[in-house]
Write an enzyme that holds these catalytic residues in place. Structure first.
Site, PDB file in Angstrom:
ATOM      1  N   ASN A 125      -6.596 -50.713 -23.516  1.00  0.00           N
ATOM      2  CA  ASN A 125      -8.000 -50.178 -23.780  1.00  0.00           C
ATOM      3  C   ASN A 125      -8.469 -49.979 -22.067  1.00  0.00           C
ATOM      4  O   ASN A 125      -7.704 -50.205 -21.279  1.00  0.00           O
ATOM      5  CB  ASN A 125      -8.917 -51.281 -24.492  1.00  0.00           C
ATOM      6  CG  ASN A 125      -8.942 -50.912 -25.889  1.00  0.00           C
ATOM      7  OD1 ASN A 125      -8.875 -49.927 -26.423  1.00  0.00           O
ATOM      8  ND2 ASN A 125      -8.663 -51.889 -26.725  1.00  0.00           N
ATOM      9  N   ASP A 130     -13.136 -53.634 -24.669  1.00  0.00           N
ATOM     10  CA  ASP A 130     -12.514 -52.227 -25.389  1.00  0.00           C
ATOM     11  C   ASP A 130     -12.629 -50.843 -24.489  1.00  0.00           C
ATOM     12  O   ASP A 130     -12.143 -51.195 -23.741  1.00  0.00           O
ATOM     13  CB  ASP A 130     -13.248 -52.158 -26.793  1.00  0.00           C
ATOM     14  CG  ASP A 130     -12.149 -51.563 -27.938  1.00  0.00           C
ATOM     15  OD1 ASP A 130     -11.770 -50.726 -27.701  1.00  0.00           O
ATOM     16  OD2 ASP A 130     -11.991 -52.349 -28.709  1.00  0.00           O
ATOM     17  N   GLU A 165     -12.594 -44.642 -32.761  1.00  0.00           N
ATOM     18  CA  GLU A 165     -12.125 -44.438 -31.509  1.00  0.00           C
ATOM     19  C   GLU A 165     -12.078 -42.953 -30.783  1.00  0.00           C
ATOM     20  O   GLU A 165     -12.497 -42.327 -31.578  1.00  0.00           O
ATOM     21  CB  GLU A 165     -10.558 -45.165 -31.227  1.00  0.00           C
ATOM     22  CG  GLU A 165     -10.522 -46.451 -30.702  1.00  0.00           C
ATOM     23  CD  GLU A 165     -10.444 -46.403 -29.181  1.00  0.00           C
ATOM     24  OE1 GLU A 165     -10.772 -45.460 -28.611  1.00  0.00           O
ATOM     25  OE2 GLU A 165     -10.547 -47.656 -28.844  1.00  0.00           O
TER      26      GLU A 165
END
Length: 278
Positions: A137, A187, A13
């Site tokens: 997200n 995402d 991430e």
């Protein structure tokens, strides 16, 4: 497609191209690590996202706090707690905004329904913007700095909200892009210089590009299904980086959790600097 190195993240991430260092950083949330191509740092709690402050300094979001991190010495200085009294949650997706603030989402460590929120730190103040979030997200900002996007992944809806001159939300978020008909799980995301919206789609092995009007334009495919977050980088900001995850795979494939770079995809925007001074 070849990964940028041999690192495989449990949950990649927070990709960040640091403009003053011309250096790429990313996180393995569940591994408690910050990576660059040349070195890695391990923390004693989950870490998920960062914004750059100056050449040697990042603002980092962790499981319990926002802190200032010195890339040269490894020194840390706490900025403020982040749901430190809630053992259920951790930080997730985050990004610096055009006004010098930093948005960060929190979520349950086991994706508990509605356990998280989206927060903004700005010049000494941490304020909750939106609550009852399950998996925050796609936090990113339009090129003109007048609106922000985010999602709660299970809803499959990208929300958009206007911003005032100081970067605080102005008005009620509205659905800008609904992916329910297509079945994609949104995402991480980032805007490019033309106002196109680049969205990692968890489980689909791709980053999809949507125009300023929300129309689908194209997709870049990756050999790892759990694509988690894109970022533009490289000398001309034309390379598309993307993190991926091994989490969610009973038997991960060799490239699950790798981080990739695709050259000459589009023209990105420089990541915004976090302003620490009140």
């Amino acid at each position: 497609m070849t990964p940028i190195n041999d690192i495989r993240c449990t949950l990649g991430e927070g990709p960040l191209w640091h403009p003053e260092r011309a250096e790429f950083f990313w996180f393995d949330i569940l591994g408690g690590k910050l990576h660059s191509l040349n070195r890695s740092w391990t923390f004693d709690e989950y870490v998920s996202a960062a914004g750059w402050v100056d050449r040697n300094t990042l603002l980092v979001a962790s499981e319990t706090r926002l802190f200032v991190f010195d890339l040269e010495t490894g020194g840390q200085r706490d900025l403020c707690p982040l749901e430190a009294d809630n053992r259920i949650t951790r930080s997730n997706d985050g990004r610096a905004d055009p006004q010098g603030g930093f948005w960060i989402g929190t979520m349950g460590k086991h994706a508990e329904h509605g356990a998280g929120a989206i927060w903004r730190w700005y010049r000494g103040e941490l304020r909750k913007l939106f609550g009852d979030i399950s998996i925050p997200n796609a936090i990113c900002f339009a090129p003109d700095g007048r609106s922000a996007c985010f999602t709660d992944t299970p809803t499959r809806r990208i929300m958009r909200v206007g911003l005032d001159a100081q970067g605080w939300p102005a008005g009620t978020p509205e659905c800008w892009l609904d992916l329910n008909a297509d079945g994609y799980n949104p995402d991480g995301a980032v805007f490019d210089a033309a106002g196109n919206f680049w969205l990692a789609q968890w489980g689909a092995g791709r980053v999809a590009c949507y125009g300023p009007d929300g129309a689908f334009l194209r997709a870049v495919s990756f050999p790892a299904s759990h694509t988690s977050c894109p970022a533009f980088g490289g000398p001309d900001l034309t390379d598309l980086y993307c993190t991926t995850a091994r989490e969610g795979h009973a038997t991960p494939a060799p490239l699950d959790g790798a981080t990739f770079c695709v050259p000459d995809v589009g023209k990105g925007l420089q990541e915004h600097r976090v302003v620490l001074d009140a």
